[in-house]
Design an enzyme around this catalytic site. Structure first.
Site, mmCIF file in Angstrom:
data_model
loop_
_atom_site.group_PDB
_atom_site.id
_atom_site.type_symbol
_atom_site.label_atom_id
_atom_site.label_comp_id
_atom_site.label_asym_id
_atom_site.label_seq_id
_atom_site.Cartn_x
_atom_site.Cartn_y
_atom_site.Cartn_z
ATOM 1 N N THR A 40 54.616 47.018 39.580
ATOM 2 C CA THR A 40 53.974 48.282 38.809
ATOM 3 C C THR A 40 54.724 49.563 39.393
ATOM 4 O OG1 THR A 40 51.833 47.026 38.256
ATOM 5 C CG2 THR A 40 52.047 49.489 38.163
ATOM 6 N N CYS A 46 61.290 60.106 35.438
ATOM 7 C CA CYS A 46 62.098 59.181 36.008
ATOM 8 C C CYS A 46 62.317 57.798 35.251
ATOM 9 C CB CYS A 46 61.217 58.522 37.334
ATOM 10 S SG CYS A 46 61.027 59.722 38.657
ATOM 11 N N HIS A 63 63.170 52.693 40.529
ATOM 12 C CA HIS A 63 62.692 53.592 39.930
ATOM 13 C C HIS A 63 63.378 54.748 40.579
ATOM 14 C CE1 HIS A 63 58.749 55.997 39.639
ATOM 15 N NE2 HIS A 63 59.550 56.841 39.548
#
Lengths: 189, 125
Positions: A40, A46, A63
């Site tokens: 997650t 981003c 990420h």
């Protein structure tokens, strides 16, 4: 009755009853262990890129905050940048047994959260698409842009993704972090 | 003016090859490139006589960086050619394996172009 798999779900295997949960923060890349788990992350401007090898059933997510440094800036493309985190994710997946030629990609995020300010989110999304095109990795699903934050839940064994809109206050502060200690380290044997 | 060095960079990432071409080309290197270990060996067999130094990634399809280094050290022609590994990996185990295969050094990505330049100058001096 079991729901039919969506067009974006490469596997129709019934879901496992228990998943471990892993949270990915800005500047990180993570490759699934092969056990049932949900990876997650929560995104504003981003980008999270999910890569999946459907044959090896290996998936991973990164990420990143920014696309890449300007060529003449003298800034190293560290863990703040997609230029590094994309390669890191690909390499970690290959180390785990995935083949780059089989990888398929999803990208999420890239929201322009503040009207009138630099469109960092749009630039991030453009970078991700260009990077994947350059590396010949098919982009099979994307949900980018807009002004809303997103939560991405990725099943790295099945390659399934669920994306939800979340409130801005759920997004961790997005700002550059310090480089990893090992970055740029030179060792002559 | 420093002597122009001919460097072969080996990396399966087109993006990284482009980055290395700019970083090294702007610092006076003549840059040749290959996309994996097999392509590097083929190119070196045909055109590698004047290569001064090789910079290679580790994780690559067909033939990885370890295999490339071992194959080159088996050839008299490249037994003494400096080979620098440029990798996202930083584990002692991987470094030891590269050293054992015959690598000259290791740089952890993300790299600073000036430090890469400095390392290349040192190992080709």
């Amino acid at each position: 009755m079991q729901a039919a798999p969506s067009p974006h779900s490469p596997d129709s295997t019934p879901p496992a009853t228990h998943h471990d949960h892993v949270t990915i923060m800005q500047g990180q890349a993570y490759v699934g262990t092969g056990k049932p788990e949900i990876v997650t992350t929560i995104l504003g401007s981003c980008i999270a890129c999910c890569l999946y090898d459907p044959v090896a059933r290996i998936g991973g997510m990164n990420h990143f905050l920014l696309a890449e440094p300007a060529p003449d800036s003298g800034v190293v493309a560290d863990a703040n940048y997609g230029a590094y985190l994309m390669e890191l994710l690909i390499n970690q997946m290959m180390t785990s047994g995935a083949l780059k030629s089989r990888m398929k990609a999803h990208i999420y995020g890239g929201a322009d959260m503040h009207r009138g300010m630099t469109q960092i989110g749009s630039a991030n999304a453009r970078f991700a698409r260009q990077f994947l095109a350059t590396e010949n990795i098919p982009l099979v699903r994307s949900d980018t842009g807009g002004e809303c934050a997103r939560r991405v839940d990725f099943d790295p064994v099945r390659g399934r993704v669920r994306v939800r809109i979340v409130g801005r206050r759920d997004v961790p502060v997005e700002r550059p972090s310090a480089p990893r200690p090992a970055s740029g380290e030179v060792e002559l044997f | 003016m420093a002597e122009e060095l001919h460097v072969l960079t080996v990396d399966d990432s087109a993006s990284m090859r482009a980055l290395l071409r700019v970083a090294l080309g702007s610092r006076g290197y003549r840059v040749s490139q290959a996309e994996d270990g097999v392509a590097a060996l083929e190119w070196l067999a045909d055109s590698g006589d004047d290569v001064d130094v090789i910079v290679t990634d580790i994780n690559m399809p067909r033939l990885d960086g370890f295999g490339l280094i071992e194959a080159l050290r088996d050839q008299v022609r490249f037994r003494d050619c400096p080979i620098l590994v440029l990798s996202t990996e930083s584990s002692d185990e991987k470094k030891a394996r590269a050293r054992s295969a015959g690598a000259t050094g290791w740089i952890v990505k993300p790299f600073d172009a000036d430090r890469l330049d400095s390392a290349l100058r040192r190992i080709t001096h």
